[in-house]
Design a protein around this motif. Structure first.
Motif, PDB file in Angstrom:
ATOM      1  N   GLN A 150       0.825  -1.209   0.000  1.00  0.00           N
ATOM      2  CA  GLN A 150       0.000   0.000   0.000  1.00  0.00           C
ATOM      3  C   GLN A 150       0.860   1.260   0.000  1.00  0.00           C
ATOM      4  O   GLN A 150       0.443   2.294  -0.505  1.00  0.00           O
ATOM      5  CB  GLN A 150      -0.917   0.011   1.228  1.00  0.00           C
ATOM      6  N   GLU A 151       2.057   1.174   0.561  1.00  0.00           N
ATOM      7  CA  GLU A 151       2.971   2.320   0.579  1.00  0.00           C
ATOM      8  C   GLU A 151       4.037   2.214  -0.498  1.00  0.00           C
ATOM      9  O   GLU A 151       4.367   3.208  -1.135  1.00  0.00           O
ATOM     10  CB  GLU A 151       3.633   2.451   1.954  1.00  0.00           C
ATOM     11  N   HIS A 152       4.581   1.014  -0.694  1.00  0.00           N
ATOM     12  CA  HIS A 152       5.656   0.835  -1.676  1.00  0.00           C
ATOM     13  C   HIS A 152       5.043   0.484  -3.036  1.00  0.00           C
ATOM     14  O   HIS A 152       5.141  -0.643  -3.531  1.00  0.00           O
ATOM     15  CB  HIS A 152       6.622  -0.258  -1.214  1.00  0.00           C
ATOM     16  N   ILE A 153       4.438   1.474  -3.645  1.00  0.00           N
ATOM     17  CA  ILE A 153       3.687   1.272  -4.891  1.00  0.00           C
ATOM     18  C   ILE A 153       4.619   0.924  -6.042  1.00  0.00           C
ATOM     19  O   ILE A 153       4.259   0.156  -6.951  1.00  0.00           O
ATOM     20  CB  ILE A 153       2.842   2.524  -5.184  1.00  0.00           C
ATOM     21  N   ARG A 154       5.817   1.434  -5.993  1.00  0.00           N
ATOM     22  CA  ARG A 154       6.780   1.156  -7.066  1.00  0.00           C
ATOM     23  C   ARG A 154       7.027  -0.345  -7.239  1.00  0.00           C
ATOM     24  O   ARG A 154       7.292  -0.823  -8.345  1.00  0.00           O
ATOM     25  CB  ARG A 154       8.090   1.886  -6.765  1.00  0.00           C
ATOM     26  N   GLY A 155       6.949  -1.093  -6.146  1.00  0.00           N
ATOM     27  CA  GLY A 155       7.154  -2.526  -6.223  1.00  0.00           C
ATOM     28  C   GLY A 155       6.187  -3.225  -7.164  1.00  0.00           C
ATOM     29  O   GLY A 155       6.519  -4.264  -7.755  1.00  0.00           O
ATOM     30  N   TYR A 156       4.998  -2.669  -7.318  1.00  0.00           N
ATOM     31  CA  TYR A 156       4.010  -3.256  -8.232  1.00  0.00           C
ATOM     32  C   TYR A 156       4.425  -3.138  -9.695  1.00  0.00           C
ATOM     33  O   TYR A 156       3.976  -3.936 -10.525  1.00  0.00           O
ATOM     34  CB  TYR A 156       2.644  -2.602  -8.034  1.00  0.00           C
ATOM     35  N   PHE A 157       5.271  -2.148 -10.019  1.00  0.00           N
ATOM     36  CA  PHE A 157       5.725  -2.006 -11.411  1.00  0.00           C
ATOM     37  C   PHE A 157       6.381  -3.299 -11.882  1.00  0.00           C
ATOM     38  O   PHE A 157       6.162  -3.761 -13.006  1.00  0.00           O
ATOM     39  CB  PHE A 157       6.765  -0.886 -11.555  1.00  0.00           C
ATOM     40  N   PHE A 158       7.182  -3.876 -10.987  1.00  0.00           N
ATOM     41  CA  PHE A 158       8.029  -5.007 -11.367  1.00  0.00           C
ATOM     42  C   PHE A 158       7.315  -6.344 -11.181  1.00  0.00           C
ATOM     43  O   PHE A 158       7.738  -7.345 -11.752  1.00  0.00           O
ATOM     44  CB  PHE A 158       9.339  -4.936 -10.584  1.00  0.00           C
ATOM     45  N   GLU A 159       6.258  -6.337 -10.391  1.00  0.00           N
ATOM     46  CA  GLU A 159       5.404  -7.521 -10.311  1.00  0.00           C
ATOM     47  C   GLU A 159       4.604  -7.679 -11.609  1.00  0.00           C
ATOM     48  O   GLU A 159       4.413  -8.786 -12.106  1.00  0.00           O
ATOM     49  CB  GLU A 159       4.444  -7.405  -9.128  1.00  0.00           C
ATOM     50  N   GLU A 223       9.614   3.186 -20.306  1.00  0.00           N
ATOM     51  CA  GLU A 223       9.891   1.907 -20.954  1.00  0.00           C
ATOM     52  C   GLU A 223       8.599   1.216 -21.395  1.00  0.00           C
ATOM     53  O   GLU A 223       8.642   0.205 -22.104  1.00  0.00           O
ATOM     54  CB  GLU A 223      10.657   0.984 -19.997  1.00  0.00           C
ATOM     55  N   LEU A 224       7.451   1.745 -20.957  1.00  0.00           N
ATOM     56  CA  LEU A 224       6.151   1.186 -21.328  1.00  0.00           C
ATOM     57  C   LEU A 224       5.484   2.050 -22.377  1.00  0.00           C
ATOM     58  O   LEU A 224       5.584   3.284 -22.333  1.00  0.00           O
ATOM     59  CB  LEU A 224       5.233   1.110 -20.100  1.00  0.00           C
ATOM     60  N   ASP A 225       4.758   1.427 -23.314  1.00  0.00           N
ATOM     61  CA  ASP A 225       3.926   2.219 -24.215  1.00  0.00           C
ATOM     62  C   ASP A 225       2.638   2.593 -23.484  1.00  0.00           C
ATOM     63  O   ASP A 225       2.394   2.153 -22.345  1.00  0.00           O
ATOM     64  CB  ASP A 225       3.659   1.487 -25.532  1.00  0.00           C
ATOM     65  N   ASP A 226       1.815   3.400 -24.103  1.00  0.00           N
ATOM     66  CA  ASP A 226       0.618   3.917 -23.431  1.00  0.00           C
ATOM     67  C   ASP A 226      -0.346   2.794 -23.043  1.00  0.00           C
ATOM     68  O   ASP A 226      -0.983   2.853 -21.976  1.00  0.00           O
ATOM     69  CB  ASP A 226      -0.103   4.931 -24.325  1.00  0.00           C
ATOM     70  N   PHE A 227      -0.456   1.777 -23.878  1.00  0.00           N
ATOM     71  CA  PHE A 227      -1.351   0.661 -23.574  1.00  0.00           C
ATOM     72  C   PHE A 227      -0.839  -0.112 -22.363  1.00  0.00           C
ATOM     73  O   PHE A 227      -1.603  -0.452 -21.449  1.00  0.00           O
ATOM     74  CB  PHE A 227      -1.462  -0.270 -24.787  1.00  0.00           C
ATOM     75  N   GLU A 228       0.455  -0.382 -22.327  1.00  0.00           N
ATOM     76  CA  GLU A 228       1.041  -1.090 -21.186  1.00  0.00           C
ATOM     77  C   GLU A 228       0.916  -0.268 -19.908  1.00  0.00           C
ATOM     78  O   GLU A 228       0.681  -0.821 -18.822  1.00  0.00           O
ATOM     79  CB  GLU A 228       2.509  -1.398 -21.466  1.00  0.00           C
ATOM     80  N   LEU A 229       1.081   1.043 -20.036  1.00  0.00           N
ATOM     81  CA  LEU A 229       0.958   1.906 -18.869  1.00  0.00           C
ATOM     82  C   LEU A 229      -0.446   1.819 -18.278  1.00  0.00           C
ATOM     83  O   LEU A 229      -0.613   1.756 -17.049  1.00  0.00           O
ATOM     84  CB  LEU A 229       1.292   3.354 -19.234  1.00  0.00           C
ATOM     85  N   GLU A 230      -1.459   1.781 -19.122  1.00  0.00           N
ATOM     86  CA  GLU A 230      -2.835   1.647 -18.619  1.00  0.00           C
ATOM     87  C   GLU A 230      -3.036   0.290 -17.949  1.00  0.00           C
ATOM     88  O   GLU A 230      -3.754   0.193 -16.939  1.00  0.00           O
ATOM     89  CB  GLU A 230      -3.833   1.835 -19.759  1.00  0.00           C
ATOM     90  N   GLU A 231      -2.397  -0.743 -18.484  1.00  0.00           N
ATOM     91  CA  GLU A 231      -2.449  -2.054 -17.832  1.00  0.00           C
ATOM     92  C   GLU A 231      -1.864  -1.978 -16.423  1.00  0.00           C
ATOM     93  O   GLU A 231      -2.405  -2.557 -15.467  1.00  0.00           O
ATOM     94  CB  GLU A 231      -1.664  -3.087 -18.641  1.00  0.00           C
ATOM     95  N   LEU A 232      -0.732  -1.290 -16.310  1.00  0.00           N
ATOM     96  CA  LEU A 232      -0.082  -1.157 -15.008  1.00  0.00           C
ATOM     97  C   LEU A 232      -0.967  -0.372 -14.042  1.00  0.00           C
ATOM     98  O   LEU A 232      -1.104  -0.749 -12.871  1.00  0.00           O
ATOM     99  CB  LEU A 232       1.264  -0.456 -15.168  1.00  0.00           C
TER     100      LEU A 232
END
Length: 260
Positions: A150-159, A223-232
């Motif tokens: 909930q605090e370390h949101i950046r970790g979800y990028f790599f998951e 490093e992500l395109d717009d579609f991938e960014l929305e997925e994230l």
């Protein structure tokens, strides 16, 4: 598509947020009690966010150096109310600053963009006066690989995206490498500490999602395109259950060294 730091469209990417006040307070706590700094150089200053934070921490004057004219334009706009901050075009390897004129050099979120630490640390040593302090704040691979929360949101990028994890870990320097190069370039390591920094507090989840969508201060998201960014963003939306007053923290390592 890596971020183009020279693109005019990106000049406010690193100038449109504010360092949390706790950063200045934590920095003061890590430095020798009562130490007062006169002149600091903020190398790779980007939008000047931490140039301002250094002044807020009690430094008398700051020179921000960046290799991008676009970034410096954003920094000058961001720091227009701080008359003790100036900016100069230069690289980490050739800052253009005078020898032994600074008692503090900051390199925050810089070294992962540099392949050659030896050249940069040598330049930092040159511009520091004797016994001056060199502060390097960056992420190690171990910092990067901490799980999302909930605090370390950046970790979800790599998951969500393995390719981001690969890119991120490959560009990060290990702690033993940083320590070794500091010693080789004439520094004494004073402290090496894990460091949780409050990145921001978002009044709503939608505000967090909008910042992610605009990739504010997050070069890895280029490093992500717009579609991938929305997925994230959708993935983070499913993981973060809080709807308001979200406090995001990033994990860093901070090396504090002194010129011999």
């Amino acid at each position: 598509m890596a971020i183009d730091f020279h693109d005019e469209k990106n000049k406010m990417t690193y100038a449109s947020r504010k360092a949390n006040a706790s950063w200045s307070e934590d920095l003061e706590a890590l430095l020798p009690p009562g130490k007062h700094f006169i002149r600091a150089a903020d190398i790779g200053c980007g939008g000047g966010i931490y140039s301002k934070a250094l002044i807020d921490a009690g430094v008398e004057s700051v020179v921000g150096v960046d290799f991008s004219k676009a970034m410096l334009e954003g920094a000058e706009a961001n720091c227009e109310d701080y008359d003790t901050i100036s900016f100069q075009l230069g690289s980490a390897f050739e800052t253009g600053l005078a020898d032994a004129k600074f008692d503090l050099v900051l390199a925050r979120a810089l070294i992962h963009h540099l392949g050659d630490l030896q050249l940069f640390f040598t330049e930092a040593h040159r511009i520091l006066e004797k016994d001056g302090y060199f502060i390097v704040q960056d992420r190690t691979p171990e910092d990067v690989l901490l799980p999302g929360s909930q605090e370390h949101i950046r970790g979800y990028f790599f998951e969500k995206f393995i390719k981001l994890k690969t890119t991120e870990t490959q560009r990060r320097h290990r702690g033993e490498e940083v320590r070794k190069v500091l010693e080789e370039t004439g520094f004494t390591l004073v402290k090496e500490v894990p460091f949780w920094e409050v990145r921001g507090t978002y009044p709503s989840k939608n505000r967090l999602k909008e910042e992610l969508r605009h990739r504010i201060g997050r070069s890895i998201l280029y490093e992500l395109d717009d579609f991938e960014l929305e997925e994230l963003i959708d993935y983070i939306d499913s993981k973060v259950t809080e709807e308001r007053n979200i406090v995001e923290k990033d994990r860093w390592t901070m090396w504090i060294a002194q010129k011999k």
